[in-house]
Design an enzyme around this catalytic site. Structure first.
Site, PDB file in Angstrom:
ATOM      1  N   LYS A  89       0.859  -1.183   0.000  1.00  0.00           N
ATOM      2  CA  LYS A  89       0.000   0.000   0.000  1.00  0.00           C
ATOM      3  C   LYS A  89       0.894   1.230   0.000  1.00  0.00           C
ATOM      4  O   LYS A  89       1.239   1.790   1.047  1.00  0.00           O
ATOM      5  CB  LYS A  89      -0.908  -0.012   1.233  1.00  0.00           C
ATOM      6  CG  LYS A  89      -2.120   0.891   1.083  1.00  0.00           C
ATOM      7  CD  LYS A  89      -3.053   0.397  -0.016  1.00  0.00           C
ATOM      8  CE  LYS A  89      -4.274   1.258  -0.165  1.00  0.00           C
ATOM      9  NZ  LYS A  89      -5.081   0.865  -1.314  1.00  0.00           N
ATOM     10  N   SER A 144      -8.495  -0.446  -4.897  1.00  0.00           N
ATOM     11  CA  SER A 144      -8.789   0.010  -3.537  1.00  0.00           C
ATOM     12  C   SER A 144     -10.290   0.215  -3.383  1.00  0.00           C
ATOM     13  O   SER A 144     -11.053  -0.735  -3.507  1.00  0.00           O
ATOM     14  CB  SER A 144      -8.007   1.292  -3.218  1.00  0.00           C
ATOM     15  OG  SER A 144      -6.676   0.987  -2.872  1.00  0.00           O
TER      16      SER A 144
END
Length: 605
Positions: A197, A400
């Site tokens: 991430k 996401s």
């Protein structure tokens, strides 16, 4: 004396206001006259033997952003800086089986890109047109990488003799702010789960992490392989030829004596070098002259769609395509972003409409607010419970939060080059205590509890508050895993193995079980209709935050020619500054009530 001056200014103001209102009313009257003229004008005819002409301008988008009608008066026209992919696909697909259309002419100079998967979908429609036995001719003054990818699908590719084909490969370079923030004394506290991430890394690092480097390399290699394979197949040469041109461009150019156009033709990237007048003369010879005798028989996509749509029947059953385009943010939002409340309301309206029998969620979003993403996903789940099928169709990016909302669908479709996944969550908290101290500013006060004022950016972040934030992030990640696991019939532990913020191509995601099928928008619409057991239906495209009157007025203004010219491309420095400004503006729009975000730096190159 003062009264006299006051009366003078008052009279002057009244006169100026009268002029302003008169001018505005005259312009509005002219617009209304033009609108009435359009309404009374019959749909344009399609010349027999004509060529359909595509001149896409700006970036390819899933849905054009709504322009406020008064902006037409303020800015001088409706912006044409967007090429709407579904409109182009509809025109090409209809022309493929239309005996009045004998060929397709594409001029690429206005196209600025729009993501590899959208270009691939448009390219596939061009190849299907060719498959019907109709020629496709393309010309550009020069070709960028995106323009050439589309152009390479044609039977014949032409270019100006002073042009070039600029194929550079793919790259991903970020700007890292840690050094500047350290100099200013600004601390950025990041809370995340998932080593891949990487969205927050520019604020906490001075370089790319090994995990981000690995993931980015895999993605770029996969996307470039798709590009080179597609181009090589239609240009009928080995992918190695393209590799040699890209990696050895200096040598290729030197062999051509510095003539970039000659180099591209020698390699086989273009078929013919010509001037605009020679191109025009050849098109007249191929398609015949129009009524004026000065141009070839042709019809552009706007005119052709108007002619085709005017003759279509409108079945009562509808499949609604809702476009989630842009960052996902909380609350009511205009077009260009996905507002949680705005989009949830659109889904409810479609669910409660008796005419709408199925939904297609077209996603082109890197994510954003976790709160808003869950709000949208929940409305999709309720729609399915109400008996209406929901199909998710991924465009260039559905990662996401973009992937989170996709899990609300019965099926997930993606293009092979879609960027998706990035299942992870993070939070960012900036601390400005040190810069304030350097300026001689201090903060003092009282609170009734330890967390009261704990997230005041003027004060050092409390350790207990930081731990609480991390606990919330970890809970949000587990929620994300459970949501995906329920939707994909996987255990959270299985999801975690392919999650942790890593981005995948659509092709890889399908193999990992994150996507059901590979295909474009048309395939997703067909799947929705099949689930709803529809044989005849109309596809409708509700617009975000738009009333019926606004949509109608914008279309009418465009149809009467109130269009602004495309803006010229900026300098390299200007593009860099625009990019930084866009990043800053995007951060300012983040408004998740819990400061939890599911977003990635994964826009397609």
């Amino acid at each position: 004396m003062f009264r006299l001056i006051g009366r003078l200014f008052k009279g002057l103001w009244w006169a100026l206001d009268l002029v302003r209102r008169t001018a505005l009313n005259l312009v509005l009257l002219a617009v209304l006259v033009a609108v009435v003229a359009v309404l009374m004008r019959p749909a344009p005819g399609v010349p027999q033997g004509a060529a359909l002409v595509l001149r896409p301008a700006g970036a390819l988008v899933e849905q054009a952003a709504l322009v406020e009608p008064l902006n037409v008066l303020r800015d001088g026209g409706v912006s044409t800086e967007q090429a709407v992919l579904p409109d182009l696909l509809e025109a090409i697909n209809a022309a493929r089986d239309d005996e009045r259309i004998t060929g397709l002419v594409i001029e690429t100079d206005g196209l600025s890109g729009g993501g590899l998967s959208k270009l691939a979908e448009l390219r596939a429609a061009v190849l299907a047109f060719k498959g019907a036995g109709k020629p496709v001719l393309v010309r550009g003054e020069r070709y960028t990488q995106a323009q050439y990818y589309l152009a390479s699908a044609a039977d014949e590719v032409r270019m100006s003799s002073d042009g070039f084909v600029l194929l550079r490969g793919l790259a991903r370079y970020n700007t890292y702010f840690k050094g500047a923030l350290d100099t200013l004394g600004v601390k950025v506290h990041v809370f995340r789960v998932g080593e891949y991430k990487s969205f927050s890394e520019p604020f906490t690092r001075s370089d790319m992490s090994e995990e981000d480097r690995e993931s980015s390399r895999d993605l770029l290699d996969a996307l470039w392989n798709a590009f080179r394979t597609d181009v090589a197949a239609t240009r009928r040469f080995s992918p190695d030829v393209l590799d040699g041109y890209v990696t050895g461009y200096r040598d290729v150019l030197a062999a051509a004596g510095g003539d970039a156009a000659k180099a591209a033709k020698t390699v086989g990237l273009v078929d013919k070098l010509d001037s605009r007048d020679e191109w025009q003369a050849d098109l007249i010879a191929r398609f015949g002259a129009d009524g004026s005798g000065k141009d070839y028989r042709q019809i552009d996509t706007g005119g052709y769609l108007a002619a085709v749509r005017s003759g279509l029947s409108r079945p009562p059953a509808k499949v609604a395509v809702l476009v989630a385009q842009g960052a996902i943010v909380d609350g009511e939002q205009p077009g260009g972003s996905v507002g949680g409340d705005t989009f949830a309301r659109m889904i409810r309206e479609a669910r409660e409409s008796d005419a709408v029998k199925a939904l297609v969620l077209r996603i082109d979003s890197p994510g954003g607010s976790a709160w808003a993403s869950e709000l949208i996903r929940r409305e999709l789940e309720l729609t399915r419970r109400a008996g209406k099928p929901v199909i998710a169709s991924m465009s260039s990016v559905a990662a996401s939060g973009g992937y989170w909302i996709a899990t609300g669908a019965d099926e997930i479709w993606a293009a092979p080059t879609t960027l998706t996944g990035s299942i992870g969550i993070f939070g960012i908290f900036p601390e400005f205590a040190e810069p304030m101290k350097r300026l001689g500013l201090t903060v003092d006060g009282v609170a009734t509890a330890p967390l009261a004022g704990a997230f005041d950016p003027r004060r050092p972040l409390d350790e207990a508050a930081a731990e609480a934030m991390q606990l919330g992030i970890e809970h949000g990640y587990r929620r994300f895993l459970e949501t995906v696991g329920t939707a994909r019939n996987m255990q959270p532990e299985e999801v975690d193995k392919v999650a942790r913020g890593r981005v995948w191509t659509g092709e890889a995601a399908a193999k990992l079980g994150l996507v059901d099928s590979l295909g474009g928008l048309d395939a997703a619409v067909d799947a929705a209709a099949k689930r709803a057991k529809l044989t005849e239906y109309e596809v409708v495209w509700p617009m975000v935050g738009a009333s019926t009157s606004q949509v109608l007025l914008q279309r009418l203004l465009t149809s009467v020619g109130l269009e602004a010219p495309a803006a010229p491309a900026g300098s390299a420095l200007g593009q860099m500054l625009d990019g930084l400004q866009a990043q800053a503006a995007e951060l300012l729009r983040w408004n998740d009530p819990q400061n939890l975000y599911t977003h990635c730096f994964c826009e397609a190159p």
